[in-house]
Structures are given as C-alpha cells and as structure tokens.
Design a protein around this motif. Structure first.
Motif, PDB file in Angstrom:
ATOM      1  N   ASN A 188      35.045  25.508  29.794  1.00 50.53           N
ATOM      2  CA  ASN A 188      34.174  26.609  30.185  1.00 50.53           C
ATOM      3  C   ASN A 188      34.513  27.934  29.529  1.00 50.53           C
ATOM      4  N   TYR A 189      35.767  28.149  29.132  1.00 50.75           N
ATOM      5  CA  TYR A 189      36.163  29.459  28.638  1.00 50.75           C
ATOM      6  C   TYR A 189      37.046  29.329  27.404  1.00 50.75           C
ATOM      7  N   ALA A 190      36.734  30.135  26.395  1.00 46.96           N
ATOM      8  CA  ALA A 190      37.656  30.249  25.268  1.00 46.96           C
ATOM      9  C   ALA A 190      38.815  31.162  25.648  1.00 46.96           C
ATOM     10  N   ILE A 191      38.503  32.355  26.172  1.00 45.67           N
ATOM     11  CA  ILE A 191      39.518  33.259  26.713  1.00 45.67           C
ATOM     12  C   ILE A 191      39.037  33.740  28.077  1.00 45.67           C
ATOM     13  N   LEU A 192      39.806  33.434  29.106  1.00 41.08           N
ATOM     14  CA  LEU A 192      39.526  33.908  30.456  1.00 41.08           C
ATOM     15  C   LEU A 192      40.708  34.757  30.900  1.00 41.08           C
ATOM     16  N   CYS A 193      40.431  35.998  31.276  1.00 38.64           N
ATOM     17  CA  CYS A 193      41.507  36.918  31.621  1.00 38.64           C
ATOM     18  C   CYS A 193      41.071  37.738  32.829  1.00 38.64           C
ATOM     19  N   GLY A 194      41.553  37.372  34.018  1.00 42.50           N
ATOM     20  CA  GLY A 194      41.214  38.086  35.236  1.00 42.50           C
ATOM     21  C   GLY A 194      42.399  38.885  35.740  1.00 42.50           C
ATOM     22  N   GLY A 195      42.148  40.090  36.204  1.00 43.92           N
ATOM     23  CA  GLY A 195      43.242  40.952  36.625  1.00 43.92           C
ATOM     24  C   GLY A 195      44.090  41.393  35.461  1.00 43.92           C
ATOM     25  N   CYS A 196      43.453  41.631  34.323  1.00 44.12           N
ATOM     26  CA  CYS A 196      44.173  41.961  33.083  1.00 44.12           C
ATOM     27  C   CYS A 196      43.895  43.392  32.661  1.00 44.12           C
ATOM     28  N   GLY A 197      43.929  44.319  33.618  1.00 46.42           N
ATOM     29  CA  GLY A 197      43.665  45.714  33.329  1.00 46.42           C
ATOM     30  C   GLY A 197      44.647  46.308  32.334  1.00 46.42           C
ATOM     31  N   GLY A 198      44.168  47.291  31.583  1.00 49.06           N
ATOM     32  CA  GLY A 198      45.007  47.964  30.598  1.00 49.06           C
ATOM     33  C   GLY A 198      45.323  47.126  29.388  1.00 49.06           C
TER      34      GLY A 198
END
Length: 308
Positions: free
Chosen positions: A82-92
């Motif tokens: 489903n995702y090539a790059i999934l980044c949750g909670g990745c602020g800054g």
C-alpha cells in the motif's frame, strides 16, 4: 541511527509479507534523528514504514512530535504493497532527493508517499513517478513545505494536501496523473492559510487542479494549468470566497476555470488561452466586476527536481 549514506547505501529487498517493509521502524512515544540515505529499497511489500505513537496517542500528539527524521537519496522502487514511504508522527522531518517509482501495483491502493499527522515537514526535489496512488499529506500535516518535486504518471491523484494549515506547495511539476494533478482540500476552519504558488500542472486526465474548501483561506498565486481534457482549475466546495487568487494561467483545456454558483471570485491578472470556455459554470454575480485578466502569460517559476 543512520541506515546507509549517499553513494554507499544498502539494497533492501524481498520483505513480502503483507505488512512487511524494507525498512520498518516504530516506537512509543517516538523516534528521534534517524537518517535513511542512499539505499535501494525494492520488491518489498511496503518500502519504508515509520510510525511514531503506533496504535497510541491522538492525531494532535503525533502531529506535534518532532522526530527530525531524514530520508534522502534513496531509490524506492517496485514495492507492491500500500505504501512506498509511510511516515506518521514524523514532524520536523526532511524527505528530499528520493526517487519513488513504480510502487503499489500489487494492491492498486495506497500512497507513494504518505505523511499523516506530521507537522513542519520539508519535502524537496523528489521524483514520484508511475505509482499506483498519490503523494498524500493528510490531516495534521500542518506547516509543511512541499517544493520542487515532480509527481507524474500515477494511476490516481498526483499530489494531495488535506487540511494543511500553514503549508506551502511551491514550484512542483504535476503531469499525466489519472485523476487530478494537484488537489488542495481544506475542510476545516483553518487558522493559517494554505498556499499554492508557481506550480505547473500538465495533461492530467480528469482535471489539472482541484481547489475544494469549506474553510477560510486558500492562497493561490502564479500557478499554471496546461492541456487538461476537462477543467484546468476546478473550484468547488461550500466556500464563498478564496483568500487570494491571482496571476494564474489556464491554457488549452475544456474549462479554463470551473467556478460553481455561490463562489465569489475576485480574480486578478489571470491569463486564458485556447480553452473551450475560459471561466465557466458561473451564476450571476459570481465574478467580482473589478477582476482583471492578463494579456500575456504570467511568468512561471518552477525548478526541475533533480533526478537520481
């Protein structure tokens, strides 16, 4: 932690279980200062899967967390999930100079790049091409800087920004995507304006650009739409006005700008050429009579994303 470096990274291949990834990191409360550089991540289910506050914490908590992650100079290609790059909670975080290509075709659903609940991210100079789905910046991804990327030939949307209060979408090239090239969706009463400027949308199949707002302000300046089979710039939603709309070009489409009844548009120095209808779908009084049109195209300021 650093995984790879420019010119001397790893090949990460063959993690094919449904939720497996070439690089998989998650933590509660969160990860700090991870660098992922110069790797080839291919033929996995997910490419890079990073989640802070996994299954815990609110959207606001995840968005506020500043992990200062860096993902740079990677080739993320031919991953099937489903995702090539999934980044949750990745602020800054900084996600720059990556090639994200030919992902998601195993499921036909997902995002080439998904940053949900990640505030103050910088997305620069990525090439995102031939993926099954879009590059998506979801609710909570506020104050993002999305600049100088190429997003083309996806099987769905190109670039979507949803409720990106205070975000700036600038100088991106959005071409030949199956639905919209650029979609700006503002369904909350935003405190900070969402800005789009100097983007180029070319030959996207449904419409080149979608502006959908029930919130206060989208600022839309210096953008160019060329060669759409339908609408160059499609304005919709329950809004009554745009925060600012000026110096945009709508060229070679069916409708240059599609404007629904009830939206009052004060458009300043728009340029129209070779459209079947320049400004259409309007009801009486929708266009401010003080609006002005440009006599020549407004200059386009777009930098080409660097290819790996």
């Amino acid at each position: 932690v650093q995984i790879g470096r420019k010119g001397k990274g790893f090949t990460l291949q063959g993690a094919i279980e449904p939720a497996a990834a070439g690089i998989y990191l998650y933590s509660f409360p969160g990860l700090d200062r991870i660098r992922i550089e110069g790797n080839r991540i291919t033929e996995n289910s997910y490419g890079i899967y990073i989640q802070n506050f996994l299954l815990a914490g609110t959207v606001d908590e995840r968005a506020a967390y500043q992990s200062k992650l860096q993902i740079r100079y990677n080739n993320v290609v031919r991953n099937t999930g489903n995702y090539a790059i999934l980044c949750g909670g990745c602020g800054g975080s900084l996600i720059a100079d990556n090639r994200i290509e030919d992902n998601g075709h195993g499921t036909g659903f997902g995002d080439a790049l998904n940053l949900g609940a990640s505030s103050k991210v910088a997305i620069y100079r990525n090439v995102i091409t031939h993926n099954a789905w879009d590059a998506f910046f979801g609710d909570g991804s506020q104050q993002a800087r999305i600049k100088d990327n190429v997003v083309d030939k996806s099987s769905a949307y190109g670039l979507t920004v949803s409720n990106g209060d205070g975000s700036v979408v600038q100088s991106n090239v959005l071409a030949q995507n199956t639905v919209y090239g650029l979609a700006l969706l503002q369904t909350t009463n935003n405190i900070r304006s969402l800005q789009a400027k100097n983007n180029l949308a070319v030959a996207n199949v449904t419409n080149n650009i979608l502006l959908y707002s029930e919130g206060q302000a989208i600022l839309f300046d210096g953008n160019t739409s060329v060669d759409s089979a339908s609408n160059g710039i499609d304005i919709t939603g329950a809004m009554t006005t745009l925060g600012r709309f000026r110096s945009n070009n709508a060229i070679g489409s069916n409708y240059g700008i599609n404007l629904p009844t009830g939206v009052v548009l004060k458009h300043e120095r728009q340029f129209f050429e070779n459209n079947a209808c320049d400004l259409c779908g309007t009801g009486a009084g929708d266009v401010d009579p003080t609006s002005t049109e440009a006599t020549k195209p407004n200059p386009l300021k777009v930098n080409k994303a660097r290819s790996l």
